[in-house]
Enzyme design. Structure first.
Site, PDB file in Angstrom:
ATOM      1  N   HIS A  21       0.846  -1.203   0.000  1.00 14.22           N
ATOM      2  CA  HIS A  21       0.000   0.000   0.000  1.00 14.22           C
ATOM      3  C   HIS A  21       0.878   1.248   0.000  1.00 14.22           C
ATOM      4  O   HIS A  21       0.615   2.205  -0.723  1.00 14.22           O
ATOM      5  CB  HIS A  21      -0.917   0.006   1.233  1.00 14.22           C
ATOM      6  CG  HIS A  21      -2.016  -1.014   1.161  1.00 14.22           C
ATOM      7  ND1 HIS A  21      -3.353  -0.708   1.215  1.00 14.22           N
ATOM      8  CD2 HIS A  21      -1.961  -2.350   1.008  1.00 14.22           C
ATOM      9  CE1 HIS A  21      -4.078  -1.809   1.105  1.00 14.22           C
ATOM     10  NE2 HIS A  21      -3.251  -2.813   0.989  1.00 14.22           N
ATOM     11  N   ASP A 122      -6.745   5.413   3.228  1.00 18.06           N
ATOM     12  CA  ASP A 122      -6.763   4.011   2.810  1.00 18.06           C
ATOM     13  C   ASP A 122      -7.948   3.305   3.466  1.00 18.06           C
ATOM     14  O   ASP A 122      -8.667   3.895   4.274  1.00 18.06           O
ATOM     15  CB  ASP A 122      -5.421   3.369   3.256  1.00 18.06           C
ATOM     16  CG  ASP A 122      -5.032   2.185   2.398  1.00 18.06           C
ATOM     17  OD1 ASP A 122      -3.824   1.891   2.313  1.00 18.06           O
ATOM     18  OD2 ASP A 122      -5.928   1.550   1.812  1.00 18.06           O
ATOM     19  N   GLN A 334      12.554  -6.900  -8.185  1.00 17.29           N
ATOM     20  CA  GLN A 334      11.482  -7.476  -9.016  1.00 17.29           C
ATOM     21  C   GLN A 334      11.293  -6.750 -10.337  1.00 17.29           C
ATOM     22  O   GLN A 334      11.224  -7.372 -11.399  1.00 17.29           O
ATOM     23  CB  GLN A 334      10.165  -7.484  -8.238  1.00 17.29           C
ATOM     24  CG  GLN A 334       8.966  -7.978  -9.037  1.00 17.29           C
ATOM     25  CD  GLN A 334       7.860  -8.504  -8.170  1.00 17.29           C
ATOM     26  OE1 GLN A 334       8.081  -9.390  -7.324  1.00 17.29           O
ATOM     27  NE2 GLN A 334       6.667  -7.992  -8.340  1.00 17.29           N
ATOM     28  N   HIS A 349       1.810 -14.436  -6.671  1.00 17.46           N
ATOM     29  CA  HIS A 349       0.652 -14.562  -5.765  1.00 17.46           C
ATOM     30  C   HIS A 349      -0.469 -13.625  -6.214  1.00 17.46           C
ATOM     31  O   HIS A 349      -1.576 -13.683  -5.734  1.00 17.46           O
ATOM     32  CB  HIS A 349       1.075 -14.234  -4.331  1.00 17.46           C
ATOM     33  CG  HIS A 349       1.464 -12.800  -4.127  1.00 17.46           C
ATOM     34  ND1 HIS A 349       2.231 -12.082  -5.036  1.00 17.46           N
ATOM     35  CD2 HIS A 349       1.207 -11.956  -3.107  1.00 17.46           C
ATOM     36  CE1 HIS A 349       2.412 -10.856  -4.583  1.00 17.46           C
ATOM     37  NE2 HIS A 349       1.805 -10.736  -3.438  1.00 17.46           N
ATOM     38  N   SER A 354       2.286  -6.396  -8.056  1.00 14.76           N
ATOM     39  CA  SER A 354       2.983  -7.386  -8.896  1.00 14.76           C
ATOM     40  C   SER A 354       2.238  -7.587 -10.212  1.00 14.76           C
ATOM     41  O   SER A 354       2.854  -7.645 -11.282  1.00 14.76           O
ATOM     42  CB  SER A 354       3.105  -8.724  -8.158  1.00 14.76           C
ATOM     43  OG  SER A 354       4.042  -8.602  -7.100  1.00 14.76           O
ATOM     44  N   GLU A 357       2.819  -4.667 -12.429  1.00 20.38           N
ATOM     45  CA  GLU A 357       4.195  -4.675 -12.946  1.00 20.38           C
ATOM     46  C   GLU A 357       4.357  -5.709 -14.056  1.00 20.38           C
ATOM     47  O   GLU A 357       4.972  -5.452 -15.084  1.00 20.38           O
ATOM     48  CB  GLU A 357       5.180  -4.948 -11.800  1.00 20.38           C
ATOM     49  CG  GLU A 357       5.313  -3.752 -10.877  1.00 20.38           C
ATOM     50  CD  GLU A 357       5.879  -4.098  -9.521  1.00 20.38           C
ATOM     51  OE1 GLU A 357       5.806  -3.270  -8.616  1.00 20.38           O
ATOM     52  OE2 GLU A 357       6.386  -5.221  -9.350  1.00 20.38           O
ATOM     53  N   ASP A 373      -7.019 -10.248  -1.514  1.00 19.62           N
ATOM     54  CA  ASP A 373      -7.663 -10.004  -2.819  1.00 19.62           C
ATOM     55  C   ASP A 373      -6.913 -10.695  -3.940  1.00 19.62           C
ATOM     56  O   ASP A 373      -7.175 -10.479  -5.118  1.00 19.62           O
ATOM     57  CB  ASP A 373      -7.692  -8.500  -3.074  1.00 19.62           C
ATOM     58  CG  ASP A 373      -6.283  -7.925  -3.035  1.00 19.62           C
ATOM     59  OD1 ASP A 373      -5.451  -8.463  -2.301  1.00 19.62           O
ATOM     60  OD2 ASP A 373      -6.010  -6.963  -3.756  1.00 19.62           O
ATOM     61  N   GLN A 374      -5.915 -11.544  -3.613  1.00 18.97           N
ATOM     62  CA  GLN A 374      -5.106 -12.147  -4.663  1.00 18.97           C
ATOM     63  C   GLN A 374      -5.926 -13.093  -5.540  1.00 18.97           C
ATOM     64  O   GLN A 374      -5.674 -13.216  -6.738  1.00 18.97           O
ATOM     65  CB  GLN A 374      -3.901 -12.854  -4.033  1.00 18.97           C
ATOM     66  CG  GLN A 374      -2.961 -11.859  -3.347  1.00 18.97           C
ATOM     67  CD  GLN A 374      -2.144 -12.466  -2.229  1.00 18.97           C
ATOM     68  OE1 GLN A 374      -1.910 -13.662  -2.198  1.00 18.97           O
ATOM     69  NE2 GLN A 374      -1.724 -11.652  -1.285  1.00 18.97           N
TER      70      GLN A 374
HETATM   71  C1  LIG Z   1      -2.045  -4.020  -2.590  1.00 19.15           C
HETATM   72  C2  LIG Z   1      -1.861  -5.249  -1.694  1.00 19.15           C
HETATM   73  O1  LIG Z   1      -0.481  -5.494  -1.539  1.00 19.15           O
HETATM   74  C3  LIG Z   1      -0.147  -6.564  -0.673  1.00 19.15           C
HETATM   75  O2  LIG Z   1       1.231  -6.558  -0.845  1.00 19.15           O
HETATM   76  P1  LIG Z   1       2.275  -7.603  -1.390  1.00 19.15           P
HETATM   77  O3  LIG Z   1       3.623  -7.124  -0.991  1.00 19.15           O
HETATM   78  O4  LIG Z   1       1.865  -8.948  -0.949  1.00 19.15           O
HETATM   79  O5  LIG Z   1       2.178  -7.710  -2.974  1.00 19.15           O
HETATM   80  P2  LIG Z   1       2.295  -6.638  -4.114  1.00 19.15           P
HETATM   81  O6  LIG Z   1       1.072  -5.812  -4.145  1.00 19.15           O
HETATM   82  O7  LIG Z   1       2.592  -7.461  -5.318  1.00 19.15           O
HETATM   83  O8  LIG Z   1       3.544  -5.711  -3.774  1.00 19.15           O
HETATM   84  C4  LIG Z   1       4.842  -6.258  -3.730  1.00 19.15           C
HETATM   85  C5  LIG Z   1       5.819  -5.174  -4.136  1.00 19.15           C
HETATM   86  O9  LIG Z   1       7.099  -5.517  -3.644  1.00 19.15           O
HETATM   87  C6  LIG Z   1       8.033  -5.619  -4.704  1.00 19.15           C
HETATM   88  N1  LIG Z   1       8.888  -6.789  -4.452  1.00 19.15           N
HETATM   89  C7  LIG Z   1       8.363  -7.929  -3.931  1.00 19.15           C
HETATM   90  C8  LIG Z   1       9.194  -9.003  -3.664  1.00 19.15           C
HETATM   91  C9  LIG Z   1      10.584  -8.887  -3.939  1.00 19.15           C
HETATM   92  O10 LIG Z   1      11.386  -9.803  -3.722  1.00 19.15           O
HETATM   93  N2  LIG Z   1      11.059  -7.725  -4.473  1.00 19.15           N
HETATM   94  C10 LIG Z   1      10.235  -6.669  -4.739  1.00 19.15           C
HETATM   95  O11 LIG Z   1      10.687  -5.648  -5.249  1.00 19.15           O
HETATM   96  C11 LIG Z   1       7.226  -5.802  -5.973  1.00 19.15           C
HETATM   97  O12 LIG Z   1       7.896  -5.229  -7.083  1.00 19.15           O
HETATM   98  C12 LIG Z   1       5.922  -5.059  -5.655  1.00 19.15           C
HETATM   99  O13 LIG Z   1       6.028  -3.712  -6.025  1.00 19.15           O
HETATM  100  C13 LIG Z   1      -0.906  -7.837  -0.963  1.00 19.15           C
HETATM  101  O14 LIG Z   1      -0.361  -8.439  -2.118  1.00 19.15           O
HETATM  102  C14 LIG Z   1      -2.359  -7.589  -1.302  1.00 19.15           C
HETATM  103  O15 LIG Z   1      -2.937  -8.782  -1.835  1.00 19.15           O
HETATM  104  C15 LIG Z   1      -2.451  -6.483  -2.312  1.00 19.15           C
HETATM  105  O16 LIG Z   1      -3.776  -6.223  -2.692  1.00 19.15           O
END
Ligand SMILES: C[C@@H]1O[C@H](OP(=O)(O)OP(=O)(O)OC[C@H]2O[C@@H](n3ccc(=O)[nH]c3=O)[C@H](O)[C@@H]2O)[C@H](O)[C@H](O)[C@H]1O
Length: 449
Positions: A21, A122, A334, A349, A354, A357, A373-374
């Protein structure tokens, strides 16, 4: 309404305490303060100290973004270094909600001290808009960092069952009172936040993939829902270029023959595979590695449950895959990986950042939703046609879907669609975010209580 802060617009941003978030809010803040024409924006981004520490150098590049600490109370098992969802055990999530609720009076002081022209908030702290509007007459915009689809679903279900006639299922004067109430549920917080948004909402999405769902939410709640685009950080904004681990994985990737297909596997910052699920995914990758597939797997664990790859993965896994597999423990760059020419698939997931992206870089998605919400994000990935969901996490199914999405004949349509969405995003550029900011300026200038 006259802007409070001279000729600019002062915005206080208050995201939920999750990495997934905070980063979208931070991206929105960067777009706001980068606006060239008047009025300009000044943004205060409010979160717990442990969360702000992970973005502490933002002001070097964006001086108009100020970080504001909110100090949550220490609760049993929830000391200050755990005032974040990153690495938090799932059973402590309700405690984190409660700790944030208990910081509402400190937040009220921040509101009064900064007296912003606008609060962007939020889903999980619906008391914030109440504090802003009732006492300080500050307009509030709810920023949904999730897909519009996942917000529309409960309303659609209620409407189909005749239980939703446009009236929100919560009294509008409900405030948090822990003497008489238990902590409100996730659903109550969402509904209440939707109702409390002054008159306009923002959503991290874009009409190319969600026009119908954006309009549906707008219709249900009777307020404008404005997309801000995918909000994927610019390549120049990679915040990880200082880390040695980044060099290692990028070196491994760059040394691959350009014709090698590499699959990137990651489950975000707050979702974790069980031991059995890791075993099944590992066995699937062993099957695919014998067929020449390469992969990068990001292994993450909740705090206190960490283990090394040798213990976390199937017996003999690392030896068997050799140079065809790279296991990154804890974190990986990522976005840098997803935009690499060799990356041909993304096992995700389906956290919303993600997914956006994956879409921005045109990488087809193998959806393995775990929580929140995944699941609905995975359904949207299939609806848009840029990926496929595994029906169950077992080695045969996972290997089948990865092979289909990445190289299979029947996955060709998915790969074509993923490139089409990428090209559409490149062509649209910042059109949606620019339109959204113009709408926000108009909203601030015309808002009256
Ligand atoms: C809104 C909410 O975000 C939550 O966060 P979560 O971190 O799980 O996943 P992402 O939203 O994909 O956010 C993950 C973020 O971390 C970054 N990343 C992750 C792993 C890594 O090894 N390196 C990285 O750079 C990635 O690039 C992305 O920007 C939950 O999913 C929820 O389901 C979703 O609705």
């Amino acid at each position: 309404m006259k802007p409070r802060n001279g000729d600019g617009i002062g915005v206080l941003m208050f995201p939920w305490l999750a990495h997934g978030h905070i980063y979208p809010f931070l991206e929105l803040a960067k777009k706001l303060v980068s606006r060239q024409q008047q009025p300009s924006f000044h943004v205060y981004l409010c979160s717990s100290p442990v969360n702000l520490a992970s973005i502490s150098d933002i002001q070097l590049k964006y001086p108009a973004i100020e970080l504001v600490e909110l100090h949550l109370p220490s609760l049993p098992d929830l000391p200050p270094n755990r005032h974040t969802t990153k690495g938090l055990q799932t059973n402590l999530l309700t405690t984190l909600y409660k700790a944030l609720d208990m910081a509402s009076s400190e937040f009220a002081d921040i509101l009064a001290r900064l007296s912003p022209d606008l609060l962007i908030t939020d889903f999980f702290q619906p008391w914030a808009p109440e504090l802003a509007l009732s006492t300080l007459k500050i307009p509030t915009v709810l920023f949904m960092t999730n897909a519009a689809f996942s917000t529309a679903l409960p309303f659609t279900a209620m409407k189909n069952s005749g239980r939703f006639d446009g009236v929100f299922p919560l009294p509008s004067n409900y405030m948090f009172d822990y003497d008489t109430h238990e902590t409100p549920s996730f659903k109550d917080r969402v509904f209440w936040s939707l109702e409390r948004s002054s008159g306009m909402l923002l959503v991290k999405s874009f009409r190319e993939i969600e026009a119908e769902h954006i309009d549906r939410v707008s219709e249900f709640i009777g307020k404008d829902v404005v997309p801000v685009g995918p909000l994927v950080p610019d390549d120049s904004d990679d915040d990880d270029d200082r880390e040695e681990s980044v060099d290692k994985v990028m070196k491994w990737l760059n040394e691959k023959d350009p014709s090698t297909a590499v699959v990137y596997i990651s489950f975000g910052s707050e979702s974790y595979l069980s031991g059995a699920e890791r075993e099944e995914l590992g066995q699937a990758l062993l099957i695919l590695a014998t067929k020449g597939l390469n992969f990068i797997w990001v292994l993450r664990f909740p705090e206190g449950e960490e283990m090394g790859p040798a213990d976390a993965l199937p017996e003999g896994f690392l030896e068997a895959v050799g140079e065809r597999g790279y296991v990154a423990v804890g974190w990986a760059p990522q976005r840098r990986i997803l935009r690499h020419r060799s990356v041909a698939g993304f096992v995700s997931h389906c956290g919303w950042s993600s997914v956006t992206e994956g879409m921005k870089y045109g990488v087809p998605i193998v959806a393995m939703p775990l929580q929140n919400d995944q699941g609905t994000n995975a359904r949207l990935v299939e609806e848009v046609g840029v990926g496929m969901k595994v029906d169950r996490i077992d080695r045969g199914e996972v290997a089948r879907v990865i092979e289909q999405v990445v190289t299979g004949e029947s996955g060709n349509g998915i790969r074509v669609k993923a490139r089409q969405i990428r090209d559409c995003l490149v062509e649209n550029g910042d059109r949606e975010i620019d339109e959204a900011i113009d709408r926000l300026v108009h909203f601030c200038n015309t808002f009256s209580v």
